[in-house]
Scaffold this motif. Structure first.
Motif, PDB file in Angstrom:
ATOM      1  N   THR A 315       0.834  -1.195   0.000  1.00 15.02           N
ATOM      2  CA  THR A 315       0.000   0.000   0.000  1.00 15.02           C
ATOM      3  C   THR A 315       0.872   1.249   0.000  1.00 15.02           C
ATOM      4  O   THR A 315       1.806   1.360   0.805  1.00 15.02           O
ATOM      5  CB  THR A 315      -0.931   0.020   1.225  1.00 15.02           C
ATOM      6  N   ARG A 337       3.073   0.457   3.265  1.00 13.51           N
ATOM      7  CA  ARG A 337       2.692  -0.606   4.204  1.00 13.51           C
ATOM      8  C   ARG A 337       2.672  -1.956   3.498  1.00 13.51           C
ATOM      9  O   ARG A 337       2.237  -2.066   2.344  1.00 13.51           O
ATOM     10  CB  ARG A 337       1.322  -0.328   4.810  1.00 13.51           C
ATOM     11  N   ALA A 339       1.033  -5.525   4.186  1.00 11.50           N
ATOM     12  CA  ALA A 339       0.062  -6.282   4.972  1.00 11.50           C
ATOM     13  C   ALA A 339       0.122  -7.744   4.547  1.00 11.50           C
ATOM     14  O   ALA A 339       0.048  -8.051   3.346  1.00 11.50           O
ATOM     15  CB  ALA A 339      -1.345  -5.727   4.771  1.00 11.50           C
ATOM     16  N   GLN A 343      -1.206  -9.190   9.513  1.00 13.29           N
ATOM     17  CA  GLN A 343      -0.205  -8.351  10.153  1.00 13.29           C
ATOM     18  C   GLN A 343       0.218  -7.228   9.201  1.00 13.29           C
ATOM     19  O   GLN A 343       0.038  -7.328   7.984  1.00 13.29           O
ATOM     20  CB  GLN A 343       1.020  -9.172  10.567  1.00 13.29           C
ATOM     21  N   VAL A 344       0.781  -6.170   9.780  1.00 15.66           N
ATOM     22  CA  VAL A 344       1.136  -4.997   8.987  1.00 15.66           C
ATOM     23  C   VAL A 344       2.544  -4.539   9.344  1.00 15.66           C
ATOM     24  O   VAL A 344       2.910  -4.490  10.529  1.00 15.66           O
ATOM     25  CB  VAL A 344       0.142  -3.835   9.218  1.00 15.66           C
ATOM     26  N   THR A 346       4.914  -1.168   8.594  1.00 15.69           N
ATOM     27  CA  THR A 346       4.737   0.206   8.126  1.00 15.69           C
ATOM     28  C   THR A 346       6.081   0.902   8.005  1.00 15.69           C
ATOM     29  O   THR A 346       6.911   0.840   8.916  1.00 15.69           O
ATOM     30  CB  THR A 346       3.836   0.994   9.100  1.00 15.69           C
TER      31      THR A 346
END
Length: 462
Positions: A315, A337, A339, A343-344, A346
């Motif tokens: 993203t 990001r 994902a 979970q993410v 950043t």
């Protein structure tokens, strides 16, 4: 005598014309790379008809060869992709692939001796070579896993059936070519020895992404190019189109990159890598979740079954802000990001990744490790387990009119070399100015003794 002179002139004109034609035909070239395929000792490739001499293999022909070869060969495939490779690298520098039988790892030539009927394709199209990983993925039904030469120690844990392991090899320049090829031979030997020690049958492929030397086209078609066609250049390879997200009023986000590499650390110092570009710049990529408005844009790239994750998305979050200092709007990539399976991870990029809102942003390398433009959001975030490297990256999230606008590049104008040149020039100008100033201050004597005048008499007192 006049007839003889005319005959000589005609002969010379014809000779010059033939030399000109030969020179122009020599410059009409095409790009091809070789491919070598073999299996470990104890396995054999099926008997395949060799390609016609001088024939360049197309996508359909290479796919047919791979399908036939992998019908009986082991499905654990190691693809060694060198940045540049030509047949001349084997003939000119061939010794680097076989002059170290007493070394720590067996050479490429030693593996080919032990292999049963290795497959050699002398010339495949450069475009086919760049899509070789995708062709193997289609044949094997498993996504490629990209492994760095520096992380071969964790190769044994990635050996499955089927498995497609892609190892990228560099290529040197000038006198370094032989040394780099020697190091690549060591990397190939080390990787194959790890696989052999794990008792896993394998199929190995060694090829290049582009030729190290451009070879003249020997086909008779070149002789048929006459007239204006002689001045034409070869048709360039097609450039992949950018990712376009369409809003309510047409295109509003554009993205292009040569490579979108992401790496995940499953175990300490063991990184699994993949290039998302082949999956991104295709009609099947999903942009679900993307959006755009007057002051914010969100581009979401969704993938399936990448790096052994069920789902993975990339993203790009962008905003448009007005700066009172410059009195103009600026576009900023706030965050990137990753994902994956709920979970993410950043990464913050608002401090460095920016451009005027009317322009697109371009950078040759956007990385989270070397000269990072992407910084982990916080200490507890999962970004510590990820590495990102975008090559030849370009993005535009505002004022899209169809194609990319003028690119604002991340490279600063005043580089180190420019500063050194300016300072050196300034010192030279100062020295020159000082010297000219000293010369202008020179004065001759305005009084001196006249040798023709009377001498000076000094009376002596008695």
């Amino acid at each position: 005598m006049e007839e003889v002179s005319t005959s000589k002139k005609s002969f010379l004109n014809m000779t010059v014309f033939r030399l000109l034609i030969a020179l122009l035909l020599t410059n009409f070239c095409y790009c091809q790379v070789p491919l070598v395929m073999w299996t470990d000792e104890g396995n054999a490739l099926p008997s395949l008809d060799p390609p016609t001499a001088g024939q360049m293999m197309s996508v359909t022909q290479v796919k047919s060869y791979l399908s036939s070869a992998l019908s009986t060969a082991p499905h654990t495939v190691l693809l060694f992709q060198q940045d540049k490779l030509s047949i001349d690298d084997f003939t000119v520098y061939g010794g680097v692939f076989g002059n170290k039988e007493d070394g720590a790892f067996p050479s490429l030539q030693a593996h080919l001796r032990k292999a049963s009927a290795p497959l050699v394709l002398p010339s495949i199209d450069m475009g086919v070579a760049s899509e070789l990983a995708a062709l193997l993925q289609e044949v094997l039904g498993t996504p490629p896993l990209h492994t760095d030469p520096s992380s071969l120690d964790g190769l044994a844990s990635q050996l499955t059936d089927p498995a497609l392991l892609v190892i990228r090899l560099p290529y040197g320049k000038g006198i370094l070519i032989k040394d780099v090829l020697h190091q690549n031979d060591v990397i190939i030997g080390k990787a194959l020895q790890i696989v052999q020690e794990a008792n896993v049958p394998y199929t190995a492929i060694y090829t290049g992404l582009q030729p190290s030397r451009v070879i003249a086209d020997p086909s008779p078609m070149g002789a048929q190019l006459v007239g204006r066609s002689l001045l034409q250049s070869p048709t360039p390879s097609p450039v992949k189109p950018p990712v376009v997200f369409n809003g309510t009023q047409g295109p509003c986000i554009l993205l292009w990159a040569d490579a979108l590499n992401v790496s995940f650390e499953r175990q300490p110092n063991q990184w699994d890598s993949v290039d998302l570009a082949p999956f991104t710049f295709s009609p099947t990529v999903s942009l679900a979740g993307s959006s755009c408005s007057e002051n914010s844009s969100l581009l979401v790239l969704n993938y399936n079954s990448v790096l052994n994750f069920t789902s993975l998305s990339l993203t790009f979050s962008m905003t448009k802000r007005f700066s009172s200092v410059s009195a103009r709007n600026w576009s900023l990539v706030e965050q990137v990001r990753v994902a994956y399976d709920g979970q993410v991870a950043t990464f913050n990029g608002s401090r460095e990744i920016y451009s005027p809102a009317e322009y697109s942003y371009h950078c040759q390398m956007v990385s989270s490790t070397t000269d990072p433009l992407l910084v982990a959001f916080n200490v507890t975030d999962n970004a510590r387990s990820w590495r990102i490297l975008f090559t030849d990256f370009q993005i535009q999230g505002f004022n899209v009119t169809g194609d990319f606008s003028y690119a604002s590049d991340c490279a600063s104008f005043f580089t180190g070399g420019i500063w050194m040149g300016l300072i050196t020039t300034l010192l030279m100008l100062l020295i020159l100015t000082y010297g000219v100033h000293m010369l202008t201050q020179l004065r001759t004597m305005d009084r001196f003794e006249d040798p023709k005048g009377p001498g000076i008499s000094v009376p002596l007192s008695e």
